[in-house]
Write a protein that holds these residues in place. Structure first.
Motif, mmCIF file in Angstrom:
data_model
loop_
_atom_site.group_PDB
_atom_site.id
_atom_site.type_symbol
_atom_site.label_atom_id
_atom_site.label_comp_id
_atom_site.label_asym_id
_atom_site.label_seq_id
_atom_site.Cartn_x
_atom_site.Cartn_y
_atom_site.Cartn_z
ATOM 1 N N THR A 31 0.851 -1.265 -0.125
ATOM 2 C CA THR A 31 0.264 0.055 -0.097
ATOM 3 C C THR A 31 0.763 1.352 0.043
ATOM 4 O OG1 THR A 31 -0.213 0.272 2.467
ATOM 5 C CG2 THR A 31 -1.661 -1.209 1.404
ATOM 6 N N LYS A 67 -9.689 -5.514 0.030
ATOM 7 C CA LYS A 67 -10.601 -4.518 -0.563
ATOM 8 C C LYS A 67 -11.591 -4.375 0.611
ATOM 9 C CE LYS A 67 -10.495 -5.050 -5.522
ATOM 10 N NZ LYS A 67 -11.263 -5.355 -6.868
ATOM 11 N N ARG A 83 1.870 1.858 -3.448
ATOM 12 C CA ARG A 83 0.942 2.608 -4.319
ATOM 13 C C ARG A 83 0.772 3.883 -3.821
ATOM 14 N NH1 ARG A 83 -4.727 0.032 -6.116
ATOM 15 N NH2 ARG A 83 -3.378 -0.954 -7.639
ATOM 16 N N HIS A 104 -3.734 -5.406 -3.812
ATOM 17 C CA HIS A 104 -4.910 -4.304 -4.177
ATOM 18 C C HIS A 104 -6.169 -5.149 -4.244
ATOM 19 C CE1 HIS A 104 -1.567 -1.661 -2.920
ATOM 20 N NE2 HIS A 104 -2.869 -0.599 -2.577
ATOM 21 N N ARG A 151 -10.006 -2.058 3.291
ATOM 22 C CA ARG A 151 -9.804 -0.514 2.582
ATOM 23 C C ARG A 151 -11.058 0.063 2.613
ATOM 24 N NH1 ARG A 151 -8.376 -0.633 -3.465
ATOM 25 N NH2 ARG A 151 -10.512 -1.214 -3.274
#
Length: 229
Positions: A171, A198, A174, A192, A201
């Protein structure tokens, strides 16, 4: 008796993510106990579960396990069929080595590029110490993928504890648009795209508590559109 996992803010707590994503990906049922970080009573509340005063903490009846890597090892013994470590001895030794290296190292990257899932992707200039960390991390990913993870999306075939240890690092790469090679980019994308990531997140986007030391653009708090209220 059911397991419980004490975690901190999903937007910021990289160590909480490591234990949570490993358990969730492995299908290990647990109760989630959330304690907001960086508040006056945070340390006191966490110490009710662990003398270290830090998250995550795994609760299994009378057993308390703290430190992410110790939690993963405990779970691997408790649930041997969960596949938290690779079955092959050589691959398992390699996975444990890089997981331990992650646990103990890369302080420059962690400090300069804190995990912050709601921050938009924007490049941040890296200092030489962070660049050294980046070079070593991408080397770790390339070697593992070449030796053990060919034909799959993760480091050792299926998702393992080693991937859980490196998920928050992916993370960071990115979020701060850290330049890297094609193999590393593919691995970052795989993390991701993982459904359990997901889910974490999406829950992080719903949080509202801002922790200033983890906001590198402070006093501005930048959020992607999905995370804005």
């Amino acid at each position: 008796m059911s397991l419980a996992l004490v975690i901190g803010n999903k937007n910021y707590s990289s160590w909480s993510l490591r234990a949570w994503i490993a358990m969730t990906a492995a299908g290990i049922a647990f109760e989630e106990v959330f304690i907001a970080l960086d508040l006056p009573d945070t340390k006191e509340r966490i110490k009710r579960h662990s003398p270290a005063g830090k998250v995550p903490v795994l609760i299994d009846g009378e057993v308390r396990v703290w430190e992410s890597l110790s939690i993963l090892d405990y779970l691997a013994e408790r649930f041997p069929k969960a596949g938290l470590w690779p079955a092959d001895p050589a691959a398992r030794a390699h996975a444990r080595s890089i997981a331990a290296e992650m646990h103990a190292g890369f302080a420059a990257l962690r400090s300069h590029c804190p995990m912050n899932l709601w921050r938009p992707v924007e490049r941040r200039e890296l200092n030489p110490q962070v660049e050294q960390d980046v070079a070593r991390i991408t080397q770790i990913w390339r070697v593992a993928r070449e030796q053990y993870g060919r034909g799959s999306s993760f480091l050792f075939g299926g998702f393992t504890a080693a991937d859980a240890m490196f998920a928050p690092v992916a993370t960071r790469f990115r979020t701060y648009d850290i330049p890297c090679d094609a193999v590393s980019r593919a691995y970052i994308e795989a993390i991701h795209e993982l459904p359990v990531f997901k889910a974490w997140r999406d829950q992080a986007f719903k949080e509202s508590l801002v922790i200033a030391p983890d906001e590198v653009d402070w006093p501005q708090v930048k959020k992607v559109a999905e995370a804005r209220s």
